[in-house]
Scaffold this motif. Sequence first.
Motif, short mmCIF file in Angstrom:
data_model
loop_
_atom_site.label_atom_id
_atom_site.label_comp_id
_atom_site.label_asym_id
_atom_site.label_seq_id
_atom_site.Cartn_x
_atom_site.Cartn_y
_atom_site.Cartn_z
N LYS A 160 0.85 -1.19 0.00
CA LYS A 160 0.00 0.00 0.00
C LYS A 160 0.89 1.24 0.00
N LEU A 161 0.46 2.23 -0.76
CA LEU A 161 1.20 3.49 -0.86
C LEU A 161 1.16 4.22 0.48
N GLU A 162 2.32 4.69 0.92
CA GLU A 162 2.41 5.44 2.17
C GLU A 162 2.73 6.92 1.92
N TYR A 163 3.72 7.18 1.06
CA TYR A 163 4.06 8.57 0.75
C TYR A 163 4.79 8.64 -0.59
N LEU A 164 4.84 9.86 -1.14
CA LEU A 164 5.60 10.15 -2.35
C LEU A 164 6.51 11.34 -2.09
N ILE A 165 7.68 11.32 -2.72
CA ILE A 165 8.59 12.46 -2.71
C ILE A 165 8.91 12.79 -4.16
N VAL A 166 8.73 14.05 -4.53
CA VAL A 166 8.92 14.49 -5.91
C VAL A 166 10.16 15.37 -6.00
N TYR A 167 11.11 14.97 -6.82
CA TYR A 167 12.33 15.73 -7.07
C TYR A 167 13.00 16.22 -5.77
N PRO A 168 13.41 15.30 -4.90
CA PRO A 168 14.02 15.72 -3.63
C PRO A 168 15.36 16.45 -3.79
N PHE A 169 16.03 16.29 -4.94
CA PHE A 169 17.32 16.94 -5.15
C PHE A 169 17.22 18.16 -6.07
N GLY A 225 -3.09 19.95 -1.70
CA GLY A 225 -2.64 18.86 -0.85
C GLY A 225 -1.70 19.27 0.26
N ALA A 226 -1.59 20.58 0.52
CA ALA A 226 -0.66 21.04 1.56
C ALA A 226 -1.00 20.47 2.93
N GLU A 227 -2.27 20.14 3.15
CA GLU A 227 -2.68 19.58 4.44
C GLU A 227 -2.05 18.22 4.69
N TYR A 228 -1.52 17.61 3.62
CA TYR A 228 -0.97 16.25 3.73
C TYR A 228 0.48 16.18 3.28
N CYS A 229 1.28 17.16 3.67
CA CYS A 229 2.70 17.07 3.34
C CYS A 229 3.55 17.60 4.48
N TYR A 255 25.14 16.04 0.30
CA TYR A 255 24.34 17.00 -0.46
C TYR A 255 23.48 17.85 0.49
N ASN A 256 23.15 19.04 0.02
CA ASN A 256 22.21 19.93 0.72
C ASN A 256 20.88 19.86 -0.04
N ILE A 257 19.85 19.32 0.60
CA ILE A 257 18.59 19.10 -0.09
C ILE A 257 17.41 19.57 0.77
N ALA A 258 16.32 19.88 0.10
CA ALA A 258 15.06 20.20 0.78
C ALA A 258 13.92 19.73 -0.11
N TYR A 259 12.86 19.22 0.50
CA TYR A 259 11.79 18.63 -0.31
C TYR A 259 10.51 18.47 0.50
N PHE A 260 9.40 18.32 -0.20
CA PHE A 260 8.12 17.94 0.41
C PHE A 260 8.01 16.42 0.43
N GLN A 261 7.46 15.90 1.49
CA GLN A 261 7.04 14.50 1.53
C GLN A 261 5.52 14.49 1.60
N TRP A 262 4.89 13.83 0.64
CA TRP A 262 3.44 13.85 0.50
C TRP A 262 2.86 12.59 1.15
N ILE A 263 2.02 12.79 2.15
CA ILE A 263 1.57 11.71 3.03
C ILE A 263 0.21 11.18 2.56
N TYR A 264 0.19 9.92 2.14
CA TYR A 264 -1.06 9.30 1.70
C TYR A 264 -1.68 8.40 2.77
N ARG A 265 -0.85 7.86 3.62
CA ARG A 265 -1.35 7.05 4.73
C ARG A 265 -0.42 7.22 5.93
N GLU A 266 -0.98 7.02 7.14
CA GLU A 266 -0.19 7.05 8.36
C GLU A 266 -0.51 5.84 9.22
#
Length: 711
Positions: A169-178, A257-261, A274-285
């Motif tokens: 089951k999908l838990e989260y997605l990360i888009v272009y973390p770098f 979807g900001a309520e779920y990231c 590396y120095n990185i920053a990103y959103f993690q999108w939460i589909y399940r907890e």
Amino acid sequence: MIGKLKLAVAALLTGTVIAGNVALATQLPQSAADDGDTAQNTYTVEADGTAITVDTKTLNFSATRGGRTWYSGKRNSENDGLNSLWVNKLTDAVTIGYKMMGTGNTRERTINMLKPKINFKERADGFDANINCRDISISFKFELRIKGNKLQVRIPYDSIREDDPEETKLEYLIVYPFFDSSYSLVDGQILLPDGSGAVIDLSAPTAAKQAYSARVYGSDYGISFTQVAVNSPLTATMPVFATMYSDGGTMFTADDGAEYCSVNASVSSITTNYNIAYFQWIYRESFVKYYESSGTDGKSYIDFQENLNKFDLVQTMTLIDGECGVDDVAEEYRNTVQFKESEKADAAGLRLQFLMAENKKGMFGNEVVTMTKTSFVEQVAEEISGYCNNLSISALGYSKGGLNNSYPNHFPFDGGSGGKNGYRRLAEKLGQSGVNFAFTTDYIKAYTGASVNEKQLALNISNQFISLNDSRAGSTAKFYLLNPDDAAARMNKDLKTINQYNAGIDYNSLGALLYSGYKTRDYDRAYTANKFKEAVAASGKVANVVAPNAYMWEVVDSYLEAPLSSSGFMIETRSVPFVQMVVSGEMQLYSSPVNLNYTGDDIILRLIDYNVYPSFLITEKDALELYGTNSSSIFTSSYTVWKDKIKSIYSLVDETLSKVAGCRMTERDEVASGVFVTKYSNGKSVVVNYSNTDYLSESGVAVKAKSASVI
């Protein structure tokens, strides 16, 4: 604007050219993929002055605009210490977190580690890709659009498929973390939405061992069981962060979807180099599930959400060309936000919140403790109006039974502090004097002992009433959260009374706590946010909101308890007034009660530096009278004790901030150690000298140590 599609690699002249009357596209096959996958290609498209070149197998791309190139993932070298997972996270567009239902373990893999089938479709303004991760039977649609200097990624909720949910089951997605990442020590910063705002300096080593991670808009109490505490980190009230360098940067926003990231950041030496920053999108907890629904005393186990959180993932990367700083990001973010048309003040504001009555346990039940009478508030207002023409007064604990024994009920009035007639006279007097008057409310908290139907209380996913402890130091108060529909209904019911007093409304909690609900009535965080925002807008009243999340800003007149710092995580280098730079000029900002957090004259300089007006929690009687109540943590509140300090603090703040009242903060720089200059939209600059030595500005204005001045 329909873009012009250019050749990806001009030297490879054997590619197939698809021509149209306004666009050209070139696909350049590099290798054939097995099992029916689309061949790996390089595809370039230009639209609105931005050109991107995409690897259609990984969806990794570079973007060029204004002479600078941004990379969604560019490896520094093969000796950078990355393992295979991190190499793929750097080069693949999407990282997937999924739950192995057989073992209960969470795994993290990128799309190209999961035997993908990617169908790539060209567009004149970007591309679409249907991604099928066959190893885990999860698929979704990935869209990227070029909109001027913005690159917007969208993964529609309706496109997500889980063909074998019994296994994965999908838990989260990360888009272009770098995206726009950097390597090792560089001349750059990462801006975080922590409290007022914080920056991480990338040019110096950090002693931090832990990355930054914060849920946008705070925890979802409908699922999580994270208690509110005094020392809890400040909330990320905005779905935004940025990478900033001397030659450009990127602002990242969660537009849907900001309520779920969550916002995440790591720097060299913590996880990778590396120095990185990103959103993690939460589909399940995961959550605590109880065998017995009657309470939390029964045995429990860890369960996992059955259904996906329902939202369209929309992440925008705004490309900022040229030297990029906090002020540049603030200007870009301001352009994405809607604000309420509010009357602009011509002087600094002063807010006094009067605690009228509290309650404590007595020999024969609860006993009301009268702390302030309405006649006393009248006297204070008349006195302060002599030196302040932008005074706001708020009544707290005016309800029958005192403060914490009333919410979510606000009326009828407490008789000891003035009763119906006393508050009517107070409202009339303040109105005649031009003083802003408001009732402090809390429509989403039902304190233990308050009269409320259990059907109105919110239930979490474990079928438990959502209960939390009051966040004030030393408080023993416990409260439950209300369903948003019932909270809005209570607000609407109170309007008839509030309108009789021509008063505004101070909203506690409603703009800051965001939660989902289950069982009797299911609603998600997006529904709760919209319900509260619509209810405040429909009231037609002046709305003063405590620590409002960004989605509330379009209905806010005054921002109460504005943060004056970040949470102070070790990874953060310093606090910055990012919130203030975004909202200044659109609404007035007031501090938390200065008398409850007084740290000497430095707090006055911080108020001036951050363009925040002072607020005080005041009583007529000595705070010792609050001993044994839920407000026993208030240790100094008597107006007699604070009257001189209130006048001196306000006078110092007004002397400076009255010159820029109603104006936007446009730029802020540290011009010398401990000396900050903030420019405003009316052309004036405020200089704040925190240092112990005098400062002479370029224009010849001397600013004494520990003082502020206007240029």
